[in-house]
Scaffold this motif. Structure first.
Motif, PDB file in Angstrom:
ATOM      1  N   VAL A   1      46.901  32.985  43.318  1.00 51.41           N
ATOM      2  CA  VAL A   1      45.550  32.491  42.737  1.00 51.41           C
ATOM      3  C   VAL A   1      45.942  31.249  41.748  1.00 51.41           C
ATOM      4  O   VAL A   1      46.615  31.766  40.757  1.00 51.41           O
ATOM      5  N   THR A   2      45.748  30.151  42.035  1.00 49.81           N
ATOM      6  CA  THR A   2      45.708  29.146  41.027  1.00 49.81           C
ATOM      7  C   THR A   2      44.342  28.634  40.515  1.00 49.81           C
ATOM      8  O   THR A   2      43.492  28.619  41.319  1.00 49.81           O
ATOM      9  N   ALA A   3      44.380  27.938  39.408  1.00 44.94           N
ATOM     10  CA  ALA A   3      43.007  27.555  39.040  1.00 44.94           C
ATOM     11  C   ALA A   3      43.139  26.097  38.378  1.00 44.94           C
ATOM     12  O   ALA A   3      43.906  25.806  37.661  1.00 44.94           O
ATOM     13  N   VAL A   4      42.012  25.248  38.623  1.00 38.92           N
ATOM     14  CA  VAL A   4      41.785  24.099  38.049  1.00 38.92           C
ATOM     15  C   VAL A   4      40.762  24.260  36.966  1.00 38.92           C
ATOM     16  O   VAL A   4      39.637  24.454  37.196  1.00 38.92           O
ATOM     17  N   VAL A   5      41.365  24.418  35.779  1.00 39.77           N
ATOM     18  CA  VAL A   5      40.319  24.560  34.673  1.00 39.77           C
ATOM     19  C   VAL A   5      39.902  23.073  34.121  1.00 39.77           C
ATOM     20  O   VAL A   5      40.608  22.219  33.709  1.00 39.77           O
ATOM     21  N   ARG A   6      38.491  23.348  33.877  1.00 40.35           N
ATOM     22  CA  ARG A   6      37.746  22.261  33.223  1.00 40.35           C
ATOM     23  C   ARG A   6      36.763  22.705  32.168  1.00 40.35           C
ATOM     24  O   ARG A   6      35.833  23.453  32.240  1.00 40.35           O
ATOM     25  N   GLU A   7      37.319  22.519  30.881  1.00 38.96           N
ATOM     26  CA  GLU A   7      36.742  23.048  29.603  1.00 38.96           C
ATOM     27  C   GLU A   7      35.389  22.822  29.514  1.00 38.96           C
ATOM     28  O   GLU A   7      34.591  23.841  28.946  1.00 38.96           O
ATOM     29  N   ASP A   8      34.734  21.810  30.028  1.00 45.45           N
ATOM     30  CA  ASP A   8      33.173  21.712  29.767  1.00 45.45           C
ATOM     31  C   ASP A   8      32.516  22.241  30.912  1.00 45.45           C
ATOM     32  O   ASP A   8      31.294  21.775  31.040  1.00 45.45           O
ATOM     33  N   ALA A   9      32.992  23.078  31.693  1.00 42.74           N
ATOM     34  CA  ALA A   9      32.049  23.532  32.894  1.00 42.74           C
ATOM     35  C   ALA A   9      31.395  24.579  32.339  1.00 42.74           C
ATOM     36  O   ALA A   9      32.065  25.570  31.604  1.00 42.74           O
ATOM     37  N   LEU A  10      30.071  24.930  32.596  1.00 41.38           N
ATOM     38  CA  LEU A  10      29.462  26.040  32.088  1.00 41.38           C
ATOM     39  C   LEU A  10      29.570  26.478  30.711  1.00 41.38           C
ATOM     40  O   LEU A  10      29.802  27.618  30.368  1.00 41.38           O
ATOM     41  N   SER A  11      29.541  25.403  29.924  1.00 42.07           N
ATOM     42  CA  SER A  11      29.646  25.491  28.500  1.00 42.07           C
ATOM     43  C   SER A  11      28.744  26.733  27.804  1.00 42.07           C
ATOM     44  O   SER A  11      27.257  26.404  28.194  1.00 42.07           O
ATOM     45  N   ALA A  12      29.188  27.743  27.219  1.00 39.95           N
ATOM     46  CA  ALA A  12      28.247  28.661  26.506  1.00 39.95           C
ATOM     47  C   ALA A  12      28.836  29.471  25.406  1.00 39.95           C
ATOM     48  O   ALA A  12      30.243  29.193  25.215  1.00 39.95           O
ATOM     49  N   ARG A  13      28.333  29.947  24.813  1.00 37.07           N
ATOM     50  CA  ARG A  13      28.902  31.231  23.627  1.00 37.07           C
ATOM     51  C   ARG A  13      29.700  32.189  24.220  1.00 37.07           C
ATOM     52  O   ARG A  13      30.825  32.610  23.882  1.00 37.07           O
ATOM     53  N   LEU A  14      29.171  32.766  25.524  1.00 35.41           N
ATOM     54  CA  LEU A  14      29.855  33.921  26.113  1.00 35.41           C
ATOM     55  C   LEU A  14      30.750  33.422  27.178  1.00 35.41           C
ATOM     56  O   LEU A  14      30.463  32.009  27.605  1.00 35.41           O
ATOM     57  N   PRO A  15      31.579  34.006  27.624  1.00 36.47           N
ATOM     58  CA  PRO A  15      32.810  33.271  28.498  1.00 36.47           C
ATOM     59  C   PRO A  15      32.133  33.070  29.961  1.00 36.47           C
ATOM     60  O   PRO A  15      32.618  33.637  30.702  1.00 36.47           O
ATOM     61  N   VAL A  16      30.994  32.311  30.090  1.00 32.62           N
ATOM     62  CA  VAL A  16      30.611  32.237  31.427  1.00 32.62           C
ATOM     63  C   VAL A  16      31.491  31.710  32.490  1.00 32.62           C
ATOM     64  O   VAL A  16      31.672  32.047  33.579  1.00 32.62           O
ATOM     65  N   ARG A  17      32.319  30.455  32.003  1.00 41.50           N
ATOM     66  CA  ARG A  17      33.239  29.796  32.878  1.00 41.50           C
ATOM     67  C   ARG A  17      34.227  30.856  33.362  1.00 41.50           C
ATOM     68  O   ARG A  17      34.505  30.763  34.656  1.00 41.50           O
ATOM     69  N   ASP A  18      34.934  31.700  32.554  1.00 43.49           N
ATOM     70  CA  ASP A  18      35.784  32.485  33.046  1.00 43.49           C
ATOM     71  C   ASP A  18      35.333  33.546  33.791  1.00 43.49           C
ATOM     72  O   ASP A  18      35.820  33.959  34.887  1.00 43.49           O
ATOM     73  N   LEU A  19      34.076  34.060  33.717  1.00 43.74           N
ATOM     74  CA  LEU A  19      33.533  35.187  34.656  1.00 43.74           C
ATOM     75  C   LEU A  19      33.376  34.270  35.894  1.00 43.74           C
ATOM     76  O   LEU A  19      33.425  34.986  36.792  1.00 43.74           O
ATOM     77  N   ALA A  20      32.641  33.368  35.794  1.00 43.83           N
ATOM     78  CA  ALA A  20      32.349  32.527  37.296  1.00 43.83           C
ATOM     79  C   ALA A  20      33.673  32.179  38.051  1.00 43.83           C
ATOM     80  O   ALA A  20      33.701  32.634  39.056  1.00 43.83           O
ATOM     81  N   ARG A  21      34.500  31.929  37.392  1.00 42.15           N
ATOM     82  CA  ARG A  21      36.079  31.734  38.045  1.00 42.15           C
ATOM     83  C   ARG A  21      36.602  33.068  38.555  1.00 42.15           C
ATOM     84  O   ARG A  21      37.156  32.954  39.616  1.00 42.15           O
ATOM     85  N   ALA A  22      36.460  34.192  37.735  1.00 44.39           N
ATOM     86  CA  ALA A  22      36.960  35.302  38.378  1.00 44.39           C
ATOM     87  C   ALA A  22      36.335  35.914  39.514  1.00 44.39           C
ATOM     88  O   ALA A  22      36.841  36.370  40.643  1.00 44.39           O
ATOM     89  N   CYS A  23      34.943  35.613  39.384  1.00 47.15           N
ATOM     90  CA  CYS A  23      33.984  36.094  40.559  1.00 47.15           C
ATOM     91  C   CYS A  23      34.309  35.386  41.781  1.00 47.15           C
ATOM     92  O   CYS A  23      34.612  35.972  43.032  1.00 47.15           O
ATOM     93  N   VAL A  24      34.281  34.074  41.877  1.00 46.56           N
ATOM     94  CA  VAL A  24      35.042  33.195  43.044  1.00 46.56           C
ATOM     95  C   VAL A  24      36.169  33.507  43.399  1.00 46.56           C
ATOM     96  O   VAL A  24      36.416  33.659  44.649  1.00 46.56           O
ATOM     97  N   GLY A  25      37.111  33.367  42.459  1.00 51.12           N
ATOM     98  CA  GLY A  25      38.370  33.759  42.730  1.00 51.12           C
ATOM     99  C   GLY A  25      38.846  35.024  43.654  1.00 51.12           C
ATOM    100  O   GLY A  25      39.531  35.057  44.521  1.00 51.12           O
ATOM    101  N   ALA A  26      38.219  36.142  43.099  1.00 54.51           N
ATOM    102  CA  ALA A  26      38.241  37.475  43.710  1.00 54.51           C
ATOM    103  C   ALA A  26      37.685  37.286  44.991  1.00 54.51           C
ATOM    104  O   ALA A  26      38.075  38.054  46.051  1.00 54.51           O
ATOM    105  N   CYS A  27      36.494  36.671  45.277  1.00 54.02           N
ATOM    106  CA  CYS A  27      35.916  36.748  46.681  1.00 54.02           C
ATOM    107  C   CYS A  27      36.796  35.548  47.488  1.00 54.02           C
ATOM    108  O   CYS A  27      36.962  36.058  48.871  1.00 54.02           O
TER     109      CYS A  27
END
Length: 492
Positions: free
Chosen positions: A21-47
């Protein structure tokens, strides 16, 4: 914690496969105080990894196809309901009475998108059926938030009091949730191992030939079944004729599926015929709500050995709130997310309905992993997820010491006009999700990079492309959504 190294083992996956599994990280995607971008990437990556794993199993490949997760595609998909256009028209997402309201001691969040929920809310507040926001605001100003929560729930409506992370952690429902895994998985019987037909051709469709009965509504369940349709499954969504559906919501989540109306009580024989040929049943109603129709996992497996039963709910199938209705926005308010993402002046929200979308991709992943496990070990299977459990995963770091004061995470509060803080004025839950983009190979990458267009029976659609990506896999759905309830209740 909010990464694929936690999500994949929670699904029972082999940690060795994570190397693919590789990821293209875009720091300004789903910007929030909580780690929403990381969670979203993890859920889609696992799927995507679960799909690639099943694809390798069905094609006899020794190596699992490589998975690539792009934050831009993920962020676009997580706001798919907001990126949709139907003949150039933007969707209607939230009704005027679905929003935050001030109370005498804080805030309460209501959900009244459906007519029957609106009617129950107004009845609980003892207001006329034609009351608008001004009347509701006046009614709530002098009432305590917890009193409103209980009164509306007792009337069959939807409202929750705003809580901080700490307040939610002390709630009995949060305690029950914390004792459960992110993904509940289990065997129901000793059914023989699943024998898949071999796959060939392109694109690689790991769920090809599988039949999925979709008994879900709003939004996590339909996201999961939309993903299974992308991967080749014949997905038939079944709705009760007396329960209306929101047209734009159906358009967003209906890609690749068919939609039929069926009264489970009056048309029992038709349902049993569908079940007799189904491979997967996905339900998205309150825990226990469908048991009277013989739709508990145990009852379904008894009639259809070898079935995979997938369930998703708002609050979980346990604890004092197990029987309560819920939606993403309500879970955000109750679990401390809205307080964390807001300011001292008003609640906020995540930049997407991330609990719905994230849980939806995890649910699809759990189904795919159950199918793979069946091919090795047999057994009817069940998988179960809850938005509130996904919320606990998202907020775990904040609860462990990153929170200051009344539920506000360290860092600057949302700036004035930030859509994450506008729920009470706009009636919208979340921000646009459109303000990201990263230089990639010298060029500007923006939201349009992950959008598609298609003609459909509903009209010309602009829509978010699927974010699930693996070598040789599909890049789009085989067909656009049709009209709600327009298909026959039968398999292709």
């Amino acid at each position: 914690m909010t990464d694929i190294k936690f999500a994949w083992p929670a699904l029972g996956g082999d940690p060795a496969l994570l190397a693919g599994v590789t990821a293209v990280v875009r720091e300004d995607a789903l910007s929030a105080r909580l780690p929403v971008r990381d969670l979203a990437r993890a859920c889609v990556g696992a799927c995507a990894l679960a799909a690639a794993e099943l694809g390798a199993r069905r094609t006899g490949r020794a190596r699992t196809p490589a998975v690539r997760v792009d934050d831009g595609a993920v962020a676009t998909a997580f706001v798919s309901e907001r990126r949709l256009l139907v003949d150039g028209r933007a969707p209607v997402l939230f009704a005027p009475l679905s929003r935050f309201w001030r109370t005498s001691d804080g805030w309460v969040r209501t959900h009244a998108n459906y007519p029957h929920h609106r009617e129950r809310l107004l009845r609980a507040l003892r207001l006329p059926a034609d009351s608008g926001p001004a009347a509701v605001e006046r009614s709530l100003t002098g009432r305590a938030a917890l009193d409103v929560e209980e009164a509306v729930y007792a009337a069959g409506g939807l409202a929750v009091a705003l809580r901080t992370l700490g307040e939610w952690a002390a709630h009995a429902q949060a305690v029950a949730i914390a004792a459960r895994p992110l993904v509940e998985r289990g065997r129901l019987d000793g059914a023989r191992a699943r024998a898949f037909a071999p796959l060939d051709g392109a694109p690689l469709l790991p769920a090809s030939g599988l039949r999925v009965l979709d008994l879900t509504r709003v939004l996590a369940g339909p996201v999961a079944t939309r993903t299974l349709a992308l991967l080749g499954a014949d997905v038939l969504r079944i709705d009760a004729p007396h329960l209306p559906e929101l047209v734009d919501q159906h358009a967003d989540t209906g890609f690749g599926k068919r939609s039929a109306l069926l009264d489970l009580a009056a048309d029992r024989r038709a349902f049993e015929e569908l079940l007799a040929a189904a491979d997967v049943v996905v339900t998205g109603y309150r825990p226990g709500a469908l048991d009277r129709f013989g739709l508990s996992p145990e009852a379904l497996a008894a009639r259809r050995p070898g079935l995979v039963v997938a369930q998703v709910s708002a609050w979980g199938a346990y604890g004092p709130w197990a029987a309560r209705r819920g939606f993403d926005s309500l879970v955000q308010a109750a679990t401390g997310i809205a307080a964390t993402e807001g300011s001292a002046e008003r609640p906020g929200a995540l930049p997407a309905q991330a609990l719905d979308h994230g849980t939806g991709y995890l649910l699809a992943a759990a189904v795919l992993r159950a199918l793979t496990e069946q091919s090795h070990e047999g057994g009817s299977r069940f998988v179960r997820l809850a938005l509130a459990r996904t919320a606990a995963w998202l907020t775990e770091g904040a609860r462990m010491g990153e929170v200051e004061g009344k539920g506000t995470v360290k860092g600057e509060p949302p700036v004035a006009g930030d859509a994450r803080g506008q729920g009470e004025e706009s009636g919208q839950d979340e921000g646009s999700g459109e303000g990201y983009g990263e230089r990639d190979g010298g060029g500007r990458v923006g939201p349009e990079s992950w959008l598609g267009e298609a003609e459909s029976p509903i009209g010309r659609l602009r829509y978010a492309l699927p974010p699930v990506s693996f070598d040789g896999g599909p890049h789009d759905w085989a067909c656009p959504p049709g009209l709600w309830g327009a298909d026959p209740a039968q398999w292709l």
